[in-house]
Write a protein that holds these residues in place. Structure first.
Motif, PDB file in Angstrom:
ATOM      1  N   ASN A 100       5.052  -1.374  -0.610  1.00  0.00           N
ATOM      2  CA  ASN A 100       5.858  -0.291  -0.059  1.00  0.00           C
ATOM      3  C   ASN A 100       5.044   0.995  -0.024  1.00  0.00           C
ATOM      4  OD1 ASN A 100       7.762   2.166  -0.452  1.00  0.00           O
ATOM      5  ND2 ASN A 100       9.136   0.564   0.274  1.00  0.00           N
ATOM      6  N   LEU A 101       4.348   1.297  -1.114  1.00  0.00           N
ATOM      7  CA  LEU A 101       3.509   2.491  -1.175  1.00  0.00           C
ATOM      8  C   LEU A 101       2.323   2.367  -0.226  1.00  0.00           C
ATOM      9  CD1 LEU A 101       2.904   5.227  -2.465  1.00  0.00           C
ATOM     10  CD2 LEU A 101       1.704   4.018  -4.305  1.00  0.00           C
ATOM     11  N   LEU A 102       1.743   1.193  -0.128  1.00  0.00           N
ATOM     12  CA  LEU A 102       0.631   0.975   0.803  1.00  0.00           C
ATOM     13  C   LEU A 102       1.070   1.270   2.227  1.00  0.00           C
ATOM     14  CD1 LEU A 102      -2.139   0.030   1.724  1.00  0.00           C
ATOM     15  CD2 LEU A 102      -1.380  -2.340   1.428  1.00  0.00           C
ATOM     16  N   ASP A 103       2.239   0.770   2.620  1.00  0.00           N
ATOM     17  CA  ASP A 103       2.707   1.007   3.982  1.00  0.00           C
ATOM     18  C   ASP A 103       3.032   2.487   4.208  1.00  0.00           C
ATOM     19  OD1 ASP A 103       2.394  -1.568   4.855  1.00  0.00           O
ATOM     20  OD2 ASP A 103       4.444  -2.186   4.398  1.00  0.00           O
ATOM     21  N   LYS A 104       3.499   3.176   3.166  1.00  0.00           N
ATOM     22  CA  LYS A 104       3.778   4.606   3.298  1.00  0.00           C
ATOM     23  C   LYS A 104       2.476   5.374   3.539  1.00  0.00           C
ATOM     24  CE  LYS A 104       7.244   6.375   1.110  1.00  0.00           C
ATOM     25  NZ  LYS A 104       8.194   6.989   0.132  1.00  0.00           N
ATOM     26  N   PHE A 105       1.422   5.023   2.806  1.00  0.00           N
ATOM     27  CA  PHE A 105       0.127   5.642   3.048  1.00  0.00           C
ATOM     28  C   PHE A 105      -0.348   5.356   4.468  1.00  0.00           C
ATOM     29  CE2 PHE A 105      -0.633   5.945  -1.631  1.00  0.00           C
ATOM     30  CZ  PHE A 105      -1.085   7.255  -1.662  1.00  0.00           C
ATOM     31  N   LEU A 106      -0.194   4.125   4.920  1.00  0.00           N
ATOM     32  CA  LEU A 106      -0.673   3.749   6.250  1.00  0.00           C
ATOM     33  C   LEU A 106       0.049   4.532   7.346  1.00  0.00           C
ATOM     34  CD1 LEU A 106      -1.126  -0.109   5.820  1.00  0.00           C
ATOM     35  CD2 LEU A 106      -2.936   1.595   6.154  1.00  0.00           C
ATOM     36  N   VAL A 107       1.333   4.806   7.151  1.00  0.00           N
ATOM     37  CA  VAL A 107       2.079   5.606   8.123  1.00  0.00           C
ATOM     38  C   VAL A 107       1.429   6.979   8.271  1.00  0.00           C
ATOM     39  CG1 VAL A 107       4.238   6.882   8.465  1.00  0.00           C
ATOM     40  CG2 VAL A 107       4.303   4.451   7.942  1.00  0.00           C
ATOM     41  N   PHE A 294      11.818   3.555   5.490  1.00  0.00           N
ATOM     42  CA  PHE A 294      11.236   4.866   5.790  1.00  0.00           C
ATOM     43  C   PHE A 294      12.081   5.616   6.822  1.00  0.00           C
ATOM     44  CE2 PHE A 294       6.796   2.836   4.975  1.00  0.00           C
ATOM     45  CZ  PHE A 294       7.093   2.761   3.623  1.00  0.00           C
ATOM     46  N   LEU A 295      12.602   4.894   7.808  1.00  0.00           N
ATOM     47  CA  LEU A 295      13.429   5.533   8.831  1.00  0.00           C
ATOM     48  C   LEU A 295      14.682   6.137   8.206  1.00  0.00           C
ATOM     49  CD1 LEU A 295      13.578   6.004  11.926  1.00  0.00           C
ATOM     50  CD2 LEU A 295      14.959   3.925  12.059  1.00  0.00           C
TER      51      LEU A 295
END
Length: 305
Positions: A100-107, A294-295
């Motif tokens: 979840n944190l990885l995808d937040k960074f990628l965003v 995230f949305l």
């Protein structure tokens, strides 16, 4: 007029490392302490760490920043120019991988227009038999299929260190990721003699013990620099428009153009090709689930502010 790169900015001074012919940093030499010309302040421009500049030497051995070259990128947090690679450090164990944190960074990296390199640390702790399946291999396969480069490293065995050095050569990089993933150990291995203490660096989204109050570029011996900074210290979705979020999930792009409705949010609309791709297994379930989270988080923040 000599050319250099600003490696530190502190108390109104800019520390400029000279560049040799061909634009290669002179890591053997010392940085020149400079002031900026008054014209920059009048124009509302501030030199940033990472800026390539022309400078003039003064009689007292210091210098004056005379011209700032055009910037390729500019980050607000951390305030640094010309970063072109974000290195995301996530451990396979201790702590467990946080996708979840990885995808937040990628965003945020996609929105900033940077390249991303995912580095899975502590590879020596991976145990496929204990996990029941090779979850590390699954994670690698998923993100590589999306289009990200993923490499495995181990400070204990040295695995991946040479490949990482190759990727950092000639670039300005920021390091971010989970807390306790071994960032200081990795930087110590990359920069002999650096001797960072583990307690000096933390990447817990603004809640850690990182003592750095300014951005500083650590020169590597291959022409690259690493920004010693908390990195993307506060991942604030207020900086991203709700309509921009789906564009930060790069695997959505090939399907989003085929959605039935313009402005599709990819959450409930009939004829949504992104939802169809997820149901067909073409988009990873975890990635889509994080997109929805995230949305909703963004919408809630917009309402509060």
């Amino acid at each position: 007029m000599p050319e250099g790169i600003i490696v530190k900015a502190l108390s109104g001074y800019y520390y400029v490392m000279p560049l040799e012919d061909g634009g290669v940093p002179s890591v053997e030499g010392s940085a020149v302490q400079c002031r900026a010309r008054g014209v920059f302040k009048k124009k509302g421009i501030s030199p940033l760490v990472g800026d390539r500049v022309d400078y003039v030497l003064t009689e007292n051995g210091e210098g004056t920043v005379d011209r700032i070259h055009a910037r390729e990128t500019e980050l607000i947090r951390p305030p640094v120019a010309n970063v072109n690679l974000a290195v995301l450090l996530f451990s396979v164990k201790e702590p467990d991988m946080n996708l979840n944190l990885l995808d937040k960074f990628l965003v945020h990296i996609e929105q900033a227009g940077l390249d991303a390199l995912i580095v899975l640390t502590k590879q020596d702790l991976a145990d496929p038999e204990a996990d029941g399946r090779d979850t590390v291999a699954d994670v690698k396969a998923m993100y590589r299929q999306i289009g990200y480069e993923v490499i495995s490293t181990s400070s204990r065995t040295g695995e991946g260190s040479e490949l990482l050095k190759e990727r950092l050569a000639g670039r300005i990089s920021v390091f971010s990721g989970q807390s306790g993933v071994g960032k200081s150990s990795m930087l110590n291995a990359l920069v002999p003699g650096l001797s960072l203490e583990t307690s000096e660096i933390s990447m817990r989204l603004g809640r850690g013990r990182h003592t750095t109050r300014h951005v500083e570029l650590i020169p590597l011996h291959n022409g690259g620099f690493v920004a010693d900074t908390p990195g993307f210290s506060q991942l604030d979705f207020l900086e991203i428009g709700v309509e921009e979020l789906s564009t930060c999930f790069r695997e959505f792009a090939q399907y989003a153009d085929e959605c039935k409705f313009r402005g599709c949010t990819h959450t409930h609309e009939p004829g949504c090709r992104v939802i169809a791709a997820k149901e067909d297994g073409l988009i990873a379930e975890s990635r889509y689930r994080h997109y929805e989270q995230f949305l909703n988080e963004m919408k809630e923040k917009k309402r509060r502010y």
